[in-house]
Design a protein around this motif. Structure first.
Motif, PDB file in Angstrom:
ATOM      1  N   SER A  39       0.853  -1.186   0.000  1.00 15.51           N
ATOM      2  CA  SER A  39       0.000   0.000   0.000  1.00 15.51           C
ATOM      3  C   SER A  39       0.893   1.242   0.000  1.00 15.51           C
ATOM      4  CB  SER A  39      -0.899   0.013   1.228  1.00 15.51           C
ATOM      5  OG  SER A  39      -0.103   0.207   2.395  1.00 15.51           O
ATOM      6  N   ARG A  40       0.298   2.379  -0.328  1.00  8.09           N
ATOM      7  CA  ARG A  40       1.068   3.626  -0.322  1.00  8.09           C
ATOM      8  C   ARG A  40       1.621   3.896   1.071  1.00  8.09           C
ATOM      9  NH1 ARG A  40       1.132   8.835   0.826  1.00  8.09           N
ATOM     10  NH2 ARG A  40       1.800  10.404  -0.672  1.00  8.09           N
ATOM     11  N   ALA A  41       0.806   3.675   2.099  1.00  7.49           N
ATOM     12  CA  ALA A  41       1.257   3.908   3.483  1.00  7.49           C
ATOM     13  C   ALA A  41       2.426   2.987   3.832  1.00  7.49           C
ATOM     14  CB  ALA A  41       0.110   3.703   4.458  1.00  7.49           C
ATOM     15  N   ARG A  42       2.337   1.731   3.424  1.00 17.97           N
ATOM     16  CA  ARG A  42       3.435   0.784   3.690  1.00 17.97           C
ATOM     17  C   ARG A  42       4.671   1.183   2.899  1.00 17.97           C
ATOM     18  NH1 ARG A  42       4.352  -4.826   5.179  1.00 17.97           N
ATOM     19  NH2 ARG A  42       6.611  -4.881   5.250  1.00 17.97           N
ATOM     20  N   ALA A  45       6.297   4.011   4.724  1.00 15.88           N
ATOM     21  CA  ALA A  45       6.896   3.516   5.973  1.00 15.88           C
ATOM     22  C   ALA A  45       8.172   2.720   5.680  1.00 15.88           C
ATOM     23  CB  ALA A  45       5.893   2.658   6.738  1.00 15.88           C
TER      24      ALA A  45
END
Length: 66
Positions: A39-42, A45
């Motif tokens: 995902s974009r968030a992953r 991170a």
């Protein structure tokens, strides 16, 4: 531990991620992977774990390599 597809992309990406928008880098990552993408968030991170920080420049999220 970072997603292996993000690590492979990070190691192979020729652009160097110097002052790149997060959206542009994530789009390059999505085009480059044949695996189920992070995902974009992953993605953000995992890049932080690898030493690339996301900052807000005006209204644009940018990736800055330290």
């Amino acid at each position: 531990m970072p997603d292996p597809s993000v690590v492979r992309w990070f190691a192979a990406d020729e652009s160097g991620l110097g002052d790149t928008s997060t959206a542009e880098a994530y789009a390059r990552y999505l085009r480059s992977t044949d695996e189920a993408p992070a995902s974009r968030a992953r993605f953000v991170a995992d890049l932080a774990y690898l030493g690339v920080e996301e900052v807000l420049d005006d209204d644009t999220h940018m990736l800055i390599r330290h």
